[in-house]
Design a protein around this motif. Structure first.
Motif, short mmCIF file in Angstrom:
data_model
loop_
_atom_site.label_atom_id
_atom_site.label_comp_id
_atom_site.label_asym_id
_atom_site.label_seq_id
_atom_site.Cartn_x
_atom_site.Cartn_y
_atom_site.Cartn_z
N UNK A 1 0.83 -1.21 0.00
CA UNK A 1 0.00 0.00 0.00
C UNK A 1 0.86 1.25 0.00
N UNK A 2 2.04 1.17 0.62
CA UNK A 2 2.97 2.31 0.58
C UNK A 2 3.44 2.57 -0.85
N UNK A 3 3.73 1.49 -1.56
CA UNK A 3 4.18 1.62 -2.95
C UNK A 3 3.06 2.14 -3.84
N UNK A 4 1.83 1.69 -3.57
CA UNK A 4 0.67 2.20 -4.32
C UNK A 4 0.52 3.69 -4.09
N UNK A 5 0.75 4.13 -2.85
CA UNK A 5 0.64 5.55 -2.52
C UNK A 5 1.72 6.35 -3.24
N UNK A 6 2.93 5.81 -3.30
CA UNK A 6 4.02 6.49 -4.00
C UNK A 6 3.67 6.65 -5.48
N UNK A 7 3.05 5.63 -6.05
CA UNK A 7 2.65 5.67 -7.46
C UNK A 7 1.57 6.73 -7.67
#
Length: 262
Positions: free
Chosen positions: A250-256
């Motif tokens: 979810x952190x990576x999704x947020x960065x995207x």
């Protein structure tokens, strides 16, 4: 034969899970394979927030234990209740082999009931925006609560958590909850960790946390932190690594998402 409603467990686990070393190894390999969305993004920063004694520092150590295969203590923790043992904003890398994961945990002083004690909520908001350390923007907020203490949680502490949640709502910041001390909260789980998703008590506590704080059940992960063990345990690691997988994803999704809006 007693009333089925009085039984402490469900006949079938309500959340599917695979246990053992093979599952643990697969989770580790999967986590290692998650790369930050943007190459120039060196790491995904995650902020841990929770009451004093909830197990934030112990969770960091438990994640490290799972990757190192031995007991570690990089994040100092204190199992004595009361004031927070973490006294400063400090980042922790997770070592894997000869390198570190692309995720960094930021630990802060615990939330306390008194208005002028513990970590000020304003400082937490600043940390999320990267104002405490320039460039250290947070991509996921993780609440850590102790399953054996939530019924005694001070309303003022819960109010602080709700306030933080409202303040970051406009950021679309993903929020995950880690529920620690499950073995202390339920005798069934204490006797057999693999019964965790058969336990009615653990599910009830997760539902209580979801209602009290506002984090959906699918983002709540019960774990057993290391605290008295002298060797690592594959099943404990599976729960810890499942929580970590969700946090990183979810952190990576947020960065995207942030990148697409910039």
């Amino acid at each position: 034969m007693g009333n089925i409603k009085s039984q402490p467990e469900f006949e079938n686990p309500w959340r599917k899970i695979t246990w053992g070393k093979e599952k643990k190894d697969n989770l580790i390999q999967g986590i290692k394979g998650i790369e930050p969305y943007k190459k120039e993004l060196k790491c995904l920063r995650v902020l841990l927030v929770g009451p004093s004694g909830s197990g934030k520092s112990s969770f960091i150590n438990s994640v490290n234990n799972a990757f190192k295969g031995r007991i570690t203590c990089s994040a100092l923790s204190d199992r004595i209740g009361g004031k927070s043992f973490t006294v400063e904003y400090k980042p922790f890398e997770i070592e894997s082999g000869n390198s570190s994961l692309n995720v960094v945990f930021n630990d802060v002083m615990g939330l306390e009931s008194a208005h002028n004690q513990g970590c000020p909520v304003e400082d937490i908001i600043k940390a999320i925006h990267g104002h405490v350390r320039p460039g250290h923007v947070v991509f996921c907020l993780v609440y850590v609560l102790a399953a054996d203490r939530i019924q005694f949680a001070e309303e003022s502490v819960l109010e602080k958590i709700r306030y933080i949640r409202l303040q970051v709502k406009s950021l679309a910041l993903p929020q995950v909850m880690v529920l620690t001390n499950v073995d202390q909260a339920c005798p069934l789980v204490k006797a057999d960790l693999q019964r965790i998703y058969n336990s009615k008590k653990i599910k009830q506590k997760m539902e209580w946390c979801s209602n009290a704080v506002g984090v959906p059940m699918c983002h709540i992960f019960p774990v057993k932190n290391y605290h008295e063990e002298i060797d690592t345990d594959d099943d404990m690691d599976v729960l810890i690594l499942q929580a970590l997988t969700q946090i990183i994803q979810v952190a990576n999704d947020n960065a995207k998402n942030r990148s697409s809006k910039s």
